[in-house]
Write a protein that holds these residues in place. Structure first.
Motif, mmCIF file in Angstrom:
data_model
loop_
_atom_site.group_PDB
_atom_site.id
_atom_site.type_symbol
_atom_site.label_atom_id
_atom_site.label_comp_id
_atom_site.label_asym_id
_atom_site.label_seq_id
_atom_site.Cartn_x
_atom_site.Cartn_y
_atom_site.Cartn_z
ATOM 1 N N ASP A 92 46.336 41.267 32.645
ATOM 2 C CA ASP A 92 45.784 42.726 32.490
ATOM 3 C C ASP A 92 44.570 43.044 31.375
ATOM 4 O OD1 ASP A 92 47.535 42.653 30.401
ATOM 5 O OD2 ASP A 92 48.918 44.417 31.385
ATOM 6 N N ASN A 93 44.337 42.010 30.499
ATOM 7 C CA ASN A 93 43.732 42.214 29.277
ATOM 8 C C ASN A 93 42.491 41.288 29.330
ATOM 9 O OD1 ASN A 93 43.109 43.733 27.035
ATOM 10 N ND2 ASN A 93 44.046 42.312 25.805
ATOM 11 N N ILE A 94 41.959 41.278 30.708
ATOM 12 C CA ILE A 94 40.872 39.970 30.761
ATOM 13 C C ILE A 94 39.888 40.912 31.404
ATOM 14 C CG2 ILE A 94 42.121 38.032 30.521
ATOM 15 C CD1 ILE A 94 42.042 37.776 33.448
ATOM 16 N N PHE A 95 38.637 40.364 31.756
ATOM 17 C CA PHE A 95 37.396 40.827 32.427
ATOM 18 C C PHE A 95 37.690 40.517 33.854
ATOM 19 C CE2 PHE A 95 35.129 39.789 28.287
ATOM 20 C CZ PHE A 95 34.943 41.219 27.984
ATOM 21 N N TYR A 96 37.412 41.501 34.733
ATOM 22 C CA TYR A 96 37.558 41.270 36.340
ATOM 23 C C TYR A 96 37.082 40.200 37.027
ATOM 24 C CZ TYR A 96 33.649 44.456 36.630
ATOM 25 O OH TYR A 96 32.486 44.973 36.873
ATOM 26 N N GLU A 97 35.841 39.487 36.111
ATOM 27 C CA GLU A 97 35.097 38.528 36.797
ATOM 28 C C GLU A 97 36.029 37.355 36.913
ATOM 29 O OE1 GLU A 97 32.045 41.247 35.482
ATOM 30 O OE2 GLU A 97 33.930 40.529 34.385
ATOM 31 N N ARG A 98 37.059 37.225 36.223
ATOM 32 C CA ARG A 98 38.244 36.127 36.537
ATOM 33 C C ARG A 98 38.722 36.274 37.715
ATOM 34 N NH1 ARG A 98 38.915 31.765 37.032
ATOM 35 N NH2 ARG A 98 40.648 30.693 36.478
ATOM 36 N N ALA A 99 38.826 37.289 38.321
ATOM 37 C CA ALA A 99 39.358 37.429 39.791
ATOM 38 C C ALA A 99 38.508 37.070 40.824
ATOM 39 C CB ALA A 99 39.802 38.913 40.254
ATOM 40 N N PHE A 100 37.058 37.266 40.451
ATOM 41 C CA PHE A 100 35.960 37.038 41.190
ATOM 42 C C PHE A 100 35.872 35.331 41.371
ATOM 43 C CE2 PHE A 100 33.193 40.640 39.990
ATOM 44 C CZ PHE A 100 34.010 41.723 40.640
ATOM 45 N N GLU A 101 36.153 34.745 40.224
ATOM 46 C CA GLU A 101 36.163 33.259 40.011
ATOM 47 C C GLU A 101 37.151 32.709 40.905
ATOM 48 O OE1 GLU A 101 33.778 31.394 36.491
ATOM 49 O OE2 GLU A 101 35.696 32.096 35.942
ATOM 50 N N ARG A 102 38.235 33.232 40.848
ATOM 51 C CA ARG A 102 39.459 32.731 41.442
ATOM 52 C C ARG A 102 39.412 32.809 42.917
ATOM 53 N NH1 ARG A 102 44.764 33.530 38.027
ATOM 54 N NH2 ARG A 102 45.804 33.685 40.298
ATOM 55 N N LEU A 103 38.326 33.874 43.650
ATOM 56 C CA LEU A 103 38.315 34.018 45.076
ATOM 57 C C LEU A 103 37.355 33.064 45.652
ATOM 58 C CD1 LEU A 103 38.232 37.772 45.286
ATOM 59 C CD2 LEU A 103 39.937 36.210 45.891
#
Length: 243
Positions: A194-205
């Motif tokens: 919960d303490n990272i940039f949301y772009e990490r979720a984009f990469e995982r998708l």
């Protein structure tokens, strides 16, 4: 389509400017960042807004209720704003936008409304605005394939391979937000990310078949404001037509 604006952060690197004012209420030219964002979105036909607040949230609420009383604005308070990053603020919007088309914006950018116009006018259902310029360590950099689909997006990806900076405006389809919030559920509730940039979720998708197309908006002015120096530069560089 709903507009989602994330405005919870403390913006410690902008102190002393943010000692008593949230970053999104700082003025560039004649208008503050949040006012500029709302004006640009309304100009592009948006009439429903989801806003995540945190630091000095009442100032933001008071400002918007005073300046945009006719707009439908849903306020979400991130009570963990001091210990989380924008991925958690995005996660909090799930009850309002899961499985819906959205335009996601960071609240710390000043930008030409034509960037939104170009994104919305694209035939790509999932797209992000990109600024091509000399890159450094701080920018969210984008690496794309020959089809102009994002294959990597982060601060730490290769500068030499990156084609530009993601300026922090993304258009998402209903299918994308559905997949995004499923991924965020795992990241937030299972992995505690919960303490990272949301772009990490984009990469995982991306390996799951969900990726953004790059829309080059370099022709239009934009600037992200992370530091006092950024703020001073934006004051100098903003075109007179946007002042």
């Amino acid at each position: 389509m709903k507009a989602v604006i994330l405005a919870a952060g403390i913006a410690s690197r902008l102190r002393p400017l943010t000692d008593t004012t949230p970053k999104c209420l700082l003025k560039i030219g004649e208008r503050c960042l949040l006012e500029r964002a709302f004006d640009a979105l309304i100009q592009n036909g948006f009439d429903e807004f989801i806003l995540v607040t945190g630091y000095r949230q009442q100032q933001i609420v008071d400002f918007l209720q005073a300046h945009y009383p006719a707009q439908k604005i849903t306020f979400i308070y991130n009570d963990k704003y001091e210990s989380t990053n924008n991925i958690y603020s995005l996660w909090l919007t799930r009850p309002y936008v899961d499985g819906e088309e959205i335009l996601l914006l960071d609240s710390d950018i000043v930008f030409d409304p034509q960037i939104v116009t170009k994104l919305l006018g694209s035939d790509k259902a999932d797209a992000l605005a990109l600024n091509r310029h000399e890159l450094g360590a701080e920018e969210i950099k984008v690496i794309a394939n020959e089809e102009q689909k994002v294959v990597e997006i982060s601060k730490v990806c290769s500068i030499s391979e990156a084609i530009g900076e993601s300026i922090g405006i993304e258009k998402m389809s209903a299918a994308y937000t559905k997949a995004l919030f499923q991924e965020l559920e795992t990241m937030i509730t299972v992995e505690g990310l919960d303490n990272i940039f949301y772009e990490r979720a984009f990469e995982r998708l991306i390996p799951q078949g969900y990726s953004f197309y790059v829309i080059d908006t370099t022709e239009f002015f934009s600037a992200e404001l992370d530091t006092v120096e950024d703020f001073q530069q934006a004051q100098k560089l903003i075109p007179a037509s946007l002042y």
